[in-house]
Design an enzyme around this catalytic site. Sequence first.
Site, mmCIF file in Angstrom:
data_model
loop_
_atom_site.group_PDB
_atom_site.id
_atom_site.type_symbol
_atom_site.label_atom_id
_atom_site.label_comp_id
_atom_site.label_asym_id
_atom_site.label_seq_id
_atom_site.Cartn_x
_atom_site.Cartn_y
_atom_site.Cartn_z
ATOM 1 N N LYS A 10 0.838 -1.210 0.000
ATOM 2 C CA LYS A 10 0.000 0.000 0.000
ATOM 3 C C LYS A 10 0.868 1.253 0.000
ATOM 4 C CE LYS A 10 -3.750 -2.433 2.300
ATOM 5 N NZ LYS A 10 -4.500 -2.736 3.525
ATOM 6 N N GLN A 35 -4.249 -1.269 9.699
ATOM 7 C CA GLN A 35 -4.174 -2.610 9.107
ATOM 8 C C GLN A 35 -4.734 -3.655 10.076
ATOM 9 O OE1 GLN A 35 -3.375 -3.188 5.979
ATOM 10 N NE2 GLN A 35 -3.580 -5.401 6.121
ATOM 11 N N ASP A 58 -10.496 2.869 4.247
ATOM 12 C CA ASP A 58 -10.963 1.502 3.978
ATOM 13 C C ASP A 58 -12.476 1.413 3.774
ATOM 14 O OD1 ASP A 58 -8.925 -0.500 3.899
ATOM 15 O OD2 ASP A 58 -8.535 -0.145 6.024
HETATM 16 N N1 GUN Z 1 -6.437 -6.759 6.399
HETATM 17 C C1 GUN Z 1 -6.742 -7.540 5.334
HETATM 18 N N2 GUN Z 1 -7.331 -6.817 4.357
HETATM 19 C C2 GUN Z 1 -7.398 -5.538 4.812
HETATM 20 C C3 GUN Z 1 -7.875 -4.338 4.252
HETATM 21 O O1 GUN Z 1 -8.393 -4.272 3.137
HETATM 22 N N3 GUN Z 1 -7.747 -3.233 5.035
HETATM 23 C C4 GUN Z 1 -7.205 -3.270 6.283
HETATM 24 N N4 GUN Z 1 -7.146 -2.136 6.983
HETATM 25 N N5 GUN Z 1 -6.744 -4.394 6.830
HETATM 26 C C5 GUN Z 1 -6.836 -5.510 6.094
#
Ligand code: GUN
Length: 282
Positions: free
Chosen positions: A54, A98, A121
Amino acid sequence: MSAQIIDGKKIAAQIKQEVKLEAEAYLARNGRKIGLAVILVGDDFASGIYVRNKINACNENCIQSFAHRLPASTTEEELIELIHKLNDDKTVDGILVQLPLPSHMRQNVVLSHISAKKDADGFLAENAGNLMLGNPSLNACTPCGIIELIKSTGRSIDGANAVVIGRSNIVGKPISLLLMENNATVTMCHSHTNNFINFSRHADILVVAVGKKGLIKADMVKKGAVVIDVGMNRQDGHLCGDVEYDEVKEVADFITPVPGGVGPMTIAMLLKNIVKAALALE
Ligand code: GUN
C-alpha cells in the site's frame, strides 16, 4: 469456448493512472500531496507485506504515506490517541489501520475512533450505513474493485441475477449492496444456505468470497456467467482462489484469475478512496 480472463492488473493500472493525475492536480492546487496514514501494530508477516504494498502504491502515485509501525505491546489507549492525532492532522486525508489487530485490542472500538471523513478503507459504521441508505460514502475497496471488474466485461449489471457467496462485512455485505445499487437482483448465500448450488447455477454474475479453495466447481456455474473469485488461499506456497479455475473457465464467459484478478483492484480502489476523501476535505 474458454472464458475471457478479466485482467485485474491491467484495469488496476488504468485506475492508478487516473488517481495519479488527480493527485498531481491536488498537489498543484494545494502545495502539498494528498496524505495517507497507515498504522501497523505488531509483526504479522502477511500484514507487513500488505502495508508495504500500500505504501509503495502511494509513493508511485503522488500520494504521501505516513507509516506508523507500532509494537505488539502498544495499548488500545495509545493507538486511539494516535488516531485522534491523525484525525486532527491537516496533512492526513486518509487513515488506515491494518487488520487484524493484536488480540488484546477491540477492533471495532479502535476503528470507531477514525474520522468517517478519513476512513480510507470504508469500514466504519457511518460509511457502511450510508452505503446501505444509498448516500455518498467512502466504500470498502474490494467491493468497489469488483464492480469495476464486472463493468469491464461490458455485461450489464442492471437486471442481472447476481449471487454472492459469503457474507463478510468487508466483501459479501457491501458487494451485495453495490450490486443492488446497480440494479441487479441479488441473492446472498452463506455457510447456513442449504444447497447453494440451486442459487449459484442461476447466477449471471457470481461473486465468491468465502476463503475455501476449490469450493466452486463447473457444475455450480451457469453457462456464460461472469465469475469473480475473491478467495485468497495459500497452497504449497501458491495463491489460489475459491473457484476451480481450470474447469469453471470452460463454462463461464468471463472469469477473474487468482492472483491477478480482484487483488490488484483493492489497492487501486484504496488510492481512489484516498483521493475522494482528500477532495471532500479540500
Ligand atoms: N487486512 C486484510 N485486508 C485488509 C484491508 O483491506 N484493510 C485493512 N485495513 N486491513 C486488512
